[in-house]
Write a protein that holds these residues in place. Structure first.
Motif, PDB file in Angstrom:
ATOM      1  N   HIS A  19     -44.312  66.150  35.767  1.00  0.00           N
ATOM      2  CA  HIS A  19     -43.005  65.930  36.408  1.00  0.00           C
ATOM      3  C   HIS A  19     -42.090  67.132  36.206  1.00  0.00           C
ATOM      4  O   HIS A  19     -41.448  67.601  37.159  1.00  0.00           O
ATOM      5  CB  HIS A  19     -42.380  64.675  35.813  1.00  0.00           C
ATOM      6  CG  HIS A  19     -40.989  64.395  36.285  1.00  0.00           C
ATOM      7  ND1 HIS A  19     -40.689  64.061  37.590  1.00  0.00           N
ATOM      8  CD2 HIS A  19     -39.796  64.408  35.610  1.00  0.00           C
ATOM      9  CE1 HIS A  19     -39.383  63.874  37.708  1.00  0.00           C
ATOM     10  NE2 HIS A  19     -38.823  64.072  36.535  1.00  0.00           N
ATOM     11  N   GLN A  32     -31.550  65.133  39.550  1.00  0.00           N
ATOM     12  CA  GLN A  32     -32.320  64.642  40.673  1.00  0.00           C
ATOM     13  C   GLN A  32     -33.735  64.321  40.203  1.00  0.00           C
ATOM     14  O   GLN A  32     -34.626  65.160  40.211  1.00  0.00           O
ATOM     15  CB  GLN A  32     -32.322  65.664  41.804  1.00  0.00           C
ATOM     16  CG  GLN A  32     -30.953  65.843  42.447  1.00  0.00           C
ATOM     17  CD  GLN A  32     -31.003  66.748  43.651  1.00  0.00           C
ATOM     18  OE1 GLN A  32     -32.069  67.090  44.151  1.00  0.00           O
ATOM     19  NE2 GLN A  32     -29.843  67.153  44.135  1.00  0.00           N
ATOM     20  N   VAL A  33     -33.916  63.069  39.774  1.00  0.00           N
ATOM     21  CA  VAL A  33     -35.190  62.680  39.180  1.00  0.00           C
ATOM     22  C   VAL A  33     -36.286  62.689  40.228  1.00  0.00           C
ATOM     23  O   VAL A  33     -37.383  63.191  40.001  1.00  0.00           O
ATOM     24  CB  VAL A  33     -35.082  61.278  38.535  1.00  0.00           C
ATOM     25  CG1 VAL A  33     -36.368  60.940  37.802  1.00  0.00           C
ATOM     26  CG2 VAL A  33     -33.894  61.223  37.590  1.00  0.00           C
ATOM     27  N   GLY A  34     -36.016  62.130  41.387  1.00  0.00           N
ATOM     28  CA  GLY A  34     -37.011  62.096  42.438  1.00  0.00           C
ATOM     29  C   GLY A  34     -38.186  61.203  42.075  1.00  0.00           C
ATOM     30  O   GLY A  34     -38.046  60.197  41.381  1.00  0.00           O
ATOM     31  N   SER A  35     -39.367  61.581  42.533  1.00  0.00           N
ATOM     32  CA  SER A  35     -40.563  60.767  42.339  1.00  0.00           C
ATOM     33  C   SER A  35     -41.272  61.176  41.048  1.00  0.00           C
ATOM     34  O   SER A  35     -41.597  62.349  40.842  1.00  0.00           O
ATOM     35  CB  SER A  35     -41.498  60.935  43.535  1.00  0.00           C
ATOM     36  OG  SER A  35     -42.669  60.167  43.359  1.00  0.00           O
ATOM     37  N   TYR A  36     -41.521  60.182  40.199  1.00  0.00           N
ATOM     38  CA  TYR A  36     -42.241  60.415  38.943  1.00  0.00           C
ATOM     39  C   TYR A  36     -43.695  60.017  39.163  1.00  0.00           C
ATOM     40  O   TYR A  36     -43.978  58.961  39.744  1.00  0.00           O
ATOM     41  CB  TYR A  36     -41.622  59.575  37.828  1.00  0.00           C
ATOM     42  CG  TYR A  36     -42.125  59.893  36.438  1.00  0.00           C
ATOM     43  CD1 TYR A  36     -41.613  60.984  35.736  1.00  0.00           C
ATOM     44  CD2 TYR A  36     -43.092  59.101  35.829  1.00  0.00           C
ATOM     45  CE1 TYR A  36     -42.056  61.275  34.449  1.00  0.00           C
ATOM     46  CE2 TYR A  36     -43.536  59.385  34.547  1.00  0.00           C
ATOM     47  CZ  TYR A  36     -43.017  60.475  33.866  1.00  0.00           C
ATOM     48  OH  TYR A  36     -43.467  60.757  32.589  1.00  0.00           O
ATOM     49  N   THR A 145     -34.664  57.584  42.795  1.00  0.00           N
ATOM     50  CA  THR A 145     -35.852  57.748  41.949  1.00  0.00           C
ATOM     51  C   THR A 145     -36.678  56.477  41.897  1.00  0.00           C
ATOM     52  O   THR A 145     -36.145  55.367  42.067  1.00  0.00           O
ATOM     53  CB  THR A 145     -35.442  58.142  40.516  1.00  0.00           C
ATOM     54  OG1 THR A 145     -36.618  58.225  39.693  1.00  0.00           O
ATOM     55  CG2 THR A 145     -34.495  57.122  39.911  1.00  0.00           C
ATOM     56  N   THR A 147     -38.252  55.744  39.103  1.00  0.00           N
ATOM     57  CA  THR A 147     -38.361  55.422  37.676  1.00  0.00           C
ATOM     58  C   THR A 147     -37.631  54.140  37.303  1.00  0.00           C
ATOM     59  O   THR A 147     -37.755  53.669  36.172  1.00  0.00           O
ATOM     60  CB  THR A 147     -37.798  56.567  36.799  1.00  0.00           C
ATOM     61  OG1 THR A 147     -36.417  56.780  37.117  1.00  0.00           O
ATOM     62  CG2 THR A 147     -38.593  57.845  37.016  1.00  0.00           C
ATOM     63  N   SER A 183     -36.228  52.742  45.545  1.00  0.00           N
ATOM     64  CA  SER A 183     -36.609  54.007  46.157  1.00  0.00           C
ATOM     65  C   SER A 183     -37.266  53.776  47.521  1.00  0.00           C
ATOM     66  O   SER A 183     -37.453  54.723  48.290  1.00  0.00           O
ATOM     67  CB  SER A 183     -37.545  54.806  45.244  1.00  0.00           C
ATOM     68  OG  SER A 183     -38.810  54.184  45.103  1.00  0.00           O
ATOM     69  N   HIS A 220     -33.063  64.353  32.274  1.00  0.00           N
ATOM     70  CA  HIS A 220     -32.264  64.127  33.480  1.00  0.00           C
ATOM     71  C   HIS A 220     -30.904  63.491  33.214  1.00  0.00           C
ATOM     72  O   HIS A 220     -30.030  63.555  34.063  1.00  0.00           O
ATOM     73  CB  HIS A 220     -33.015  63.217  34.454  1.00  0.00           C
ATOM     74  CG  HIS A 220     -34.221  63.839  35.072  1.00  0.00           C
ATOM     75  ND1 HIS A 220     -34.165  64.886  35.971  1.00  0.00           N
ATOM     76  CD2 HIS A 220     -35.540  63.563  34.922  1.00  0.00           C
ATOM     77  CE1 HIS A 220     -35.382  65.221  36.350  1.00  0.00           C
ATOM     78  NE2 HIS A 220     -36.233  64.438  35.735  1.00  0.00           N
ATOM     79  N   PRO A 223     -29.602  58.777  36.237  1.00  0.00           N
ATOM     80  CA  PRO A 223     -29.905  59.221  37.601  1.00  0.00           C
ATOM     81  C   PRO A 223     -28.723  59.221  38.547  1.00  0.00           C
ATOM     82  O   PRO A 223     -28.669  60.041  39.464  1.00  0.00           O
ATOM     83  CB  PRO A 223     -30.965  58.209  38.062  1.00  0.00           C
ATOM     84  CG  PRO A 223     -31.604  57.718  36.810  1.00  0.00           C
ATOM     85  CD  PRO A 223     -30.503  57.717  35.779  1.00  0.00           C
TER      86      PRO A 223
END
Length: 245
Positions: A19, A32-36, A145, A147, A183, A220, A223
């Protein structure tokens, strides 16, 4: 913490290492965590498998009473750039930066539920009362995200309300929780002549290990809190007695 020595990155969970590499490669800002990677992706989740989702149900009457006692000034217009018709207002219990919200002091029973499940909620996102005024619709949108999951507890639910997540429509029931991955694209509406009120609580995705949650919070922050300005530090060491992954 001291800087990690040779091979220290091998002591980090492989998914977290991947990640971080992706964030750095994409030039993604800190929050910006986005996709884990590696998390099961499904729109709707089983409430029975989440202690946090079940806990508000047990306290639903107290939570609803606390909301009704809130002054109308505690409700503010929801400020995200999400298209809507009508009016969508919120009262924060846990703010986007992780601090207690304006409604927290007035809602001890609700805050006690959150405090009892800190491991599931702390750093995952926000907690707030969400009020859709009559004839309000919030257009399709998605969270930042995968998460986290989002728990909705129905408090005031007139006929003509609903939500659709990844094309599947459901509705709230007073005193009952719904759990979904925000998400995925989702939308909500209140076609009735009365307000619709739910309690919303963000909870960590159940596939995340405690060490990953610790590292994601360090890397992060929260979020929903906006751009992070401080420099990244050395990763925190595992808790005493915890084996590195």
């Amino acid at each position: 913490h001291a800087a990690p020595g040779p091979g220290a990155s091998n002591r980090l969970p492989p998914r977290f290492t991947a990640h971080v590499a992706r964030c750095d490669r994409d030039g993604r800002p800190g929050r910006q965590v986005g996709s884990y990677p590696g998390l099961h992706a499904r729109a709707w989740h089983d409430v029975e498998g989440s202690p946090l989702a079940r806990a508000p149900e047990a306290a639903a009457d107290e939570i609803a009473a606390e909301f009704r006692r809130l002054a109308s000034a505690s409700l503010v217009d929801e400020g995200e750039q999400i298209a809507r018709t009508g009016r969508w207002r919120v009262a924060y219990l846990v703010s986007p930066d992780g601090s207690p919200g304006a409604a927290a002091f007035h809602c001890p029973a609700t805050m006690a539920v959150l405090a009892a499940h800190r491991a599931e909620t702390q750093g995952a996102g926000v907690a707030y009362f969400s009020c859709l005024d009559p004839h309000t619709k919030v257009a399709q949108h998605r969270g930042p995200t995968n998460t986290r999951l989002r728990c909705h507890l129905g408090l005031e639910v007139p006929p003509g309300c609903g939500l659709r997540v990844a094309g599947e429509q459901r509705t709230w029931q007073p005193g009952r929780a719904l759990l979904f991955d925000d998400s995925f694209m989702h939308e909500v509406w209140n076609d009735s002549a009365r307000r619709r009120v739910v309690l919303i609580v963000d909870v960590w995705h159940p596939d995340l290990a405690p060490r990953e949650i610790e590292l994601l919070t360090w890397f992060h922050g929260t979020p929903d809190a906006g751009p992070r300005v401080e420099a990244r530090r050395t990763p925190p060491s595992p808790a005493s007695g915890e084996e590195p992954e």
